[in-house]
Enzyme design. Structure first.
Site, PDB file in Angstrom:
ATOM      1  N   ASN A  61      -4.372  -7.064  -7.270  1.00  0.00           N
ATOM      2  CA  ASN A  61      -3.284  -7.116  -6.283  1.00  0.00           C
ATOM      3  C   ASN A  61      -3.457  -8.339  -5.377  1.00  0.00           C
ATOM      4  O   ASN A  61      -2.539  -9.127  -5.186  1.00  0.00           O
ATOM      5  CB  ASN A  61      -3.266  -5.848  -5.432  1.00  0.00           C
ATOM      6  CG  ASN A  61      -3.206  -4.590  -6.265  1.00  0.00           C
ATOM      7  OD1 ASN A  61      -2.731  -4.626  -7.391  1.00  0.00           O
ATOM      8  ND2 ASN A  61      -3.698  -3.487  -5.737  1.00  0.00           N
ATOM      9  N   ASP A  62      -4.676  -8.464  -4.834  1.00  0.00           N
ATOM     10  CA  ASP A  62      -4.916  -9.633  -3.987  1.00  0.00           C
ATOM     11  C   ASP A  62      -5.080 -10.895  -4.823  1.00  0.00           C
ATOM     12  O   ASP A  62      -4.620 -11.968  -4.430  1.00  0.00           O
ATOM     13  CB  ASP A  62      -6.154  -9.404  -3.110  1.00  0.00           C
ATOM     14  CG  ASP A  62      -5.799  -8.612  -1.859  1.00  0.00           C
ATOM     15  OD1 ASP A  62      -4.726  -8.900  -1.281  1.00  0.00           O
ATOM     16  OD2 ASP A  62      -6.553  -7.707  -1.471  1.00  0.00           O
ATOM     17  N   GLU A 120     -11.246 -11.039  -5.856  1.00  0.00           N
ATOM     18  CA  GLU A 120      -9.857 -10.928  -5.386  1.00  0.00           C
ATOM     19  C   GLU A 120      -9.243 -12.271  -5.022  1.00  0.00           C
ATOM     20  O   GLU A 120      -8.104 -12.316  -4.572  1.00  0.00           O
ATOM     21  CB  GLU A 120      -9.803 -10.037  -4.133  1.00  0.00           C
ATOM     22  CG  GLU A 120     -10.265  -8.631  -4.363  1.00  0.00           C
ATOM     23  CD  GLU A 120     -10.086  -7.757  -3.130  1.00  0.00           C
ATOM     24  OE1 GLU A 120      -9.091  -7.024  -3.061  1.00  0.00           O
ATOM     25  OE2 GLU A 120     -10.958  -7.833  -2.238  1.00  0.00           O
ATOM     26  N   ARG A 139     -15.713   1.299  -1.799  1.00  0.00           N
ATOM     27  CA  ARG A 139     -15.484  -0.047  -1.272  1.00  0.00           C
ATOM     28  C   ARG A 139     -15.673   0.009   0.235  1.00  0.00           C
ATOM     29  O   ARG A 139     -15.078   0.868   0.904  1.00  0.00           O
ATOM     30  CB  ARG A 139     -14.073  -0.513  -1.602  1.00  0.00           C
ATOM     31  CG  ARG A 139     -13.781  -1.841  -0.895  1.00  0.00           C
ATOM     32  CD  ARG A 139     -12.489  -2.425  -1.313  1.00  0.00           C
ATOM     33  NE  ARG A 139     -11.347  -1.737  -0.755  1.00  0.00           N
ATOM     34  CZ  ARG A 139     -10.094  -2.012  -1.090  1.00  0.00           C
ATOM     35  NH1 ARG A 139      -9.860  -2.940  -1.988  1.00  0.00           N
ATOM     36  NH2 ARG A 139      -9.095  -1.369  -0.531  1.00  0.00           N
ATOM     37  N   ARG A 172       1.983 -10.363  -0.758  1.00  0.00           N
ATOM     38  CA  ARG A 172       2.321  -9.084  -1.416  1.00  0.00           C
ATOM     39  C   ARG A 172       3.183  -8.187  -0.542  1.00  0.00           C
ATOM     40  O   ARG A 172       3.759  -7.224  -1.016  1.00  0.00           O
ATOM     41  CB  ARG A 172       1.046  -8.358  -1.877  1.00  0.00           C
ATOM     42  CG  ARG A 172       0.103  -7.978  -0.776  1.00  0.00           C
ATOM     43  CD  ARG A 172      -1.271  -7.594  -1.310  1.00  0.00           C
ATOM     44  NE  ARG A 172      -1.380  -6.183  -1.653  1.00  0.00           N
ATOM     45  CZ  ARG A 172      -2.541  -5.565  -1.886  1.00  0.00           C
ATOM     46  NH1 ARG A 172      -3.681  -6.226  -1.841  1.00  0.00           N
ATOM     47  NH2 ARG A 172      -2.575  -4.296  -2.179  1.00  0.00           N
ATOM     48  N   HIS A 204       0.815  -1.209   0.000  1.00  0.00           N
ATOM     49  CA  HIS A 204       0.000   0.000   0.000  1.00  0.00           C
ATOM     50  C   HIS A 204       0.852   1.264   0.000  1.00  0.00           C
ATOM     51  O   HIS A 204       0.380   2.323  -0.392  1.00  0.00           O
ATOM     52  CB  HIS A 204      -1.021  -0.035   1.141  1.00  0.00           C
ATOM     53  CG  HIS A 204      -2.143  -0.970   0.820  1.00  0.00           C
ATOM     54  ND1 HIS A 204      -2.117  -2.285   1.187  1.00  0.00           N
ATOM     55  CD2 HIS A 204      -3.268  -0.790   0.087  1.00  0.00           C
ATOM     56  CE1 HIS A 204      -3.197  -2.876   0.704  1.00  0.00           C
ATOM     57  NE2 HIS A 204      -3.912  -1.999   0.049  1.00  0.00           N
ATOM     58  N   CYS A 229      -9.674  -3.019 -10.944  1.00  0.00           N
ATOM     59  CA  CYS A 229      -9.215  -1.865 -10.162  1.00  0.00           C
ATOM     60  C   CYS A 229      -7.873  -2.121  -9.474  1.00  0.00           C
ATOM     61  O   CYS A 229      -7.357  -1.256  -8.793  1.00  0.00           O
ATOM     62  CB  CYS A 229     -10.266  -1.415  -9.150  1.00  0.00           C
ATOM     63  SG  CYS A 229     -10.570  -2.637  -7.878  1.00  0.00           S
ATOM     64  N   ARG A 254     -10.858   3.550  -1.560  1.00  0.00           N
ATOM     65  CA  ARG A 254     -10.396   2.675  -0.466  1.00  0.00           C
ATOM     66  C   ARG A 254     -10.816   3.326   0.856  1.00  0.00           C
ATOM     67  O   ARG A 254     -10.039   4.038   1.485  1.00  0.00           O
ATOM     68  CB  ARG A 254      -8.875   2.514  -0.515  1.00  0.00           C
ATOM     69  CG  ARG A 254      -8.373   1.624  -1.644  1.00  0.00           C
ATOM     70  CD  ARG A 254      -6.863   1.414  -1.539  1.00  0.00           C
ATOM     71  NE  ARG A 254      -6.391   0.331  -2.379  1.00  0.00           N
ATOM     72  CZ  ARG A 254      -5.940   0.485  -3.635  1.00  0.00           C
ATOM     73  NH1 ARG A 254      -5.901   1.675  -4.180  1.00  0.00           N
ATOM     74  NH2 ARG A 254      -5.514  -0.567  -4.324  1.00  0.00           N
TER      75      ARG A 254
HETATM   76  C1  PEP Z   1      -6.665  -5.341  -5.024  1.00  0.00           C
HETATM   77  O1  PEP Z   1      -6.510  -6.232  -4.192  1.00  0.00           O
HETATM   78  O2  PEP Z   1      -6.338  -5.442  -6.216  1.00  0.00           O
HETATM   79  C2  PEP Z   1      -7.273  -4.060  -4.617  1.00  0.00           C
HETATM   80  C3  PEP Z   1      -7.595  -3.157  -5.513  1.00  0.00           C
HETATM   81  O3  PEP Z   1      -7.439  -3.823  -3.277  1.00  0.00           O
HETATM   82  P1  PEP Z   1      -6.221  -3.405  -2.301  1.00  0.00           P
HETATM   83  O4  PEP Z   1      -5.011  -3.153  -3.149  1.00  0.00           O
HETATM   84  O5  PEP Z   1      -6.652  -2.217  -1.535  1.00  0.00           O
HETATM   85  O6  PEP Z   1      -6.103  -4.632  -1.457  1.00  0.00           O
HETATM   86 MG    MG Z   2      -7.492  -6.074  -2.281  1.00  0.00          MG
END
Ligand code: PEP
Ligand code: MG
Length: 540
Positions: A453-454, A430, A331, A464, A188, A501, A295
């Site tokens: 990302n997840d 995710e 979200r 991650r 993040h 996203c 977020r």
């Molecule tokens: C993701 O997981 O791709 C996402 C957009 O949420 P975050 O990065 O906040 O976990």
């Molecule tokens: Mg996520």
């Protein structure tokens, strides 16, 4: 001059002094004292030192940034002399016989909450100032230094790593660039830096030594290089590069206000990701067609206690108003794993990324969830809002979340509180499980948004947050692309839109693939909107 090599995760050049982020946790033990008079003297000495520091900062800032920017320190000094503030601190020390640190923290929190609840925007903003001033006195009492990020002087900020709650609390105008010893591209911190358009280099390791503090430096967020004491020739090269980047950014201006479509007219909705109301300005500036991911957890991470319904309502309302009728997908709370707020008192876990996080917390703590949903629904009258649940893994998860939504709507009706009845409800895809059963999930919701990302960390089993295994993090892995394709196809069959996203949405190497798959929406960091629009415009 020394050149330190790390990994660039947010492009651009930063030139400035390197300073280390000093953590000043705003907390103190509730310690009883015997000698209240001695404690009062300790407090008074710390208060005076704080005043001296503020004088110095003020003089320094007048010289560098002008009188107007230095005014803030005078406001802080006035706070240090405020009678109510002083009565509260000295009262806790002499009447309750508690230590000065505790008295300062309690008073700071109390006053800050009072300011935060005021209607006037100017007064509201003073909440952070009270914490800043109280934090200064606290760190003096603790024998430490003031956190440099609160010094209001722009610097390249260095640290081992920054937690999401720390990044949420940065005074963004004072961070020229970020440099960390650890970290990964999907963390993040990296996402925050990209959202804010702050150049960032991570993974510099031990070479980012503490004795580099206060040295002049330059950072290249594209090559991942950090220069300390840069030679004039290097500085001038970097400045040339910076100017070239500016020219490129300028050339993207011709895509401003244009529809996002391929030459053959295939249209994609190009949205932006944000983490705060202030980021909505960046989204507007970046020419985003909407917000694909707000977020909302950053509203929780930037404070020391739960944001109440009113605070949240105002944040959502202001964001919706700023976006002027364009869609804003909020979200719901995605806290847990790396995003920790102490006041949630989440249990320590062996594997937090696989543990109690996101929708799981909201389902287990419906009162927290309901407060947020009420705030979103109340704000929904001011624009085009949508609600999105994170980390959904089953039909059962969705039905439980929607049942709570129904209760909130019934409560609002019973109170005759107006809200937009047509707010769409969507989910994030995710996890591999969610992608694989996306045909079943699609029947339950109005839209999908794929969180790559997840999805990447869970599909490839690559944490991650863990930099030591980032070599295994193949973001273009065929397994991820297949899961995305499957999700998009199932959405299409069910007649609902599917967006992306996660960070992959801004990867120009995949834009064509995504458009050809039939992705309806891409939501990217605000600074990438025009670049991705150009990529799509160049496609057949
Ligand atoms: C993701 O997981 O791709 C996402 C957009 O949420 P975050 O990065 O906040 O976990
Ligand atoms: Mg996520």
């Amino acid at each position: 001059m020394a050149i330190l090599q790390g990994k660039g995760v947010s492009g651009g050049i930063a030139v400035g002094r390197l300073e280390f982020f000093v953590r000043s946790y705003f907390a103190a033990e509730r310690e009883t004292i015997k000698d209240a008079d001695a404690e009062l003297i300790r407090f008074e000495t710390a208060r005076k030192t704080a005043e001296e520091q503020l004088d110095q900062l003020s003089a320094m800032t007048v010289g560098r940034l002008g009188k107007e920017n230095a005014e803030l320190f005078n406001v802080h000094k006035m706070m240090l002399k405020d009678e109510d503030f002083l009565d509260s601190v000295t009262g806790i020390i002499s009447e309750e016989k508690l230590c000065a640190e505790y008295a300062v923290v309690e008073t700071g929190k109390r006053f800050s909450n009072d300011f935060a609840e005021m209607d006037d925007d100017y007064m509201k903003e003073r909440a952070a100032d009270v914490l800043d001033v109280a934090g200064r006195v606290l760190s003096i009492l603790n024998g430490g230094q003031q956190n440099v990020s609160q010094n209001r002087e722009p610097v390249i900020l260095a640290s081992d790593d920054f937690s999401p709650s720390e990044t949420a609390q940065f005074d963004r105008s004072t961070v020229l660039g970020l440099a960390t010893r650890q970290g990964s591209g999907n963390s993040h911190t990296a996402i925050f830096a990209r959202t804010m358009g702050i150049p960032a280099v991570i993974g510099l390791g031990a070479s980012l030594a503490p004795d580099l503090a206060h040295t002049p430096a330059a950072l290249d967020g594209d090559t991942g290089q950090l220069y300390t004491d840069p030679k004039p020739a290097v500085l001038s090269e970097l400045k040339k590069k910076q100017a070239k980047l500016q020219v490129e950014i300028q050339s993207l201006e011709r895509f401003r206000g244009k529809p996002t479509e391929t030459k053959s007219g295939r249209a994609v909705r190009l949205f932006a990701n944000i983490g705060s109301v202030a980021d909505a300005d960046a989204a507007v500036l970046g020419d985003a067609e909407g917000i694909g991911l707000f977020r909302s957890e950053f509203l929780y991470l930037e404070r020391g206690d739960y944001p109440d319904e009113q605070i949240q309502y105002e944040a959502y309302r202001r964001t919706l108003e700023k976006m002027k009728g364009k869609q804003v997908i909020i979200r719901t709370l995605d806290i847990g794993a790396d995003k920790q707020a102490a006041y949630f008192k989440l249990p320590a876990e062996e594997n937090p990324a696989l543990g109690f996080r996101a929708i799981r917390i909201c389902l287990a703590r419906p009162e927290v969830f309901k407060t947020q949903l009420r705030a979103i629904y109340r704000a929904s009258l001011y624009g085009n809002a949508a609600i999105m649940f994170p980390l959904i893994n089953s039909v059962h998860d969705i039905r439980r979340a929607k049942k709570i939504v129904e209760e909130v709507r019934r409560d609002l009706d019973a109170e005759q509180t107006a809200f937009d009845r047509s707010v769409p409800i969507g989910i994030m895809i995710e996890t591999p499980a969610a992608a694989i059963i996306s045909d079943l999930l699609a029947r339950e919701v109005d839209f999908f948004s794929i969180g790559t990302n997840d999805l990447t960390q869970y599909t490839l089993a690559v944490d991650r947050q863990n930099e030591s295994i980032q070599g295994y993090c193949d973001i273009h892995h065929e397994a991820i692309l297949r899961l995305i394709r499957m999700t998009v196809e199932n959405a299409r069959k069910a007649g609902i839109p599917a967006g992306i996203c996660g960070s992959l949405a801004a990867d120009p190497a995949l834009t064509q693939t995504f458009v050809e798959m039939g992705v309806d929406e891409l939501s990217v960091v605000p600074s990438a909107v025009l670049r991705i629009r150009r990529t799509i415009a160049e496609m057949e």
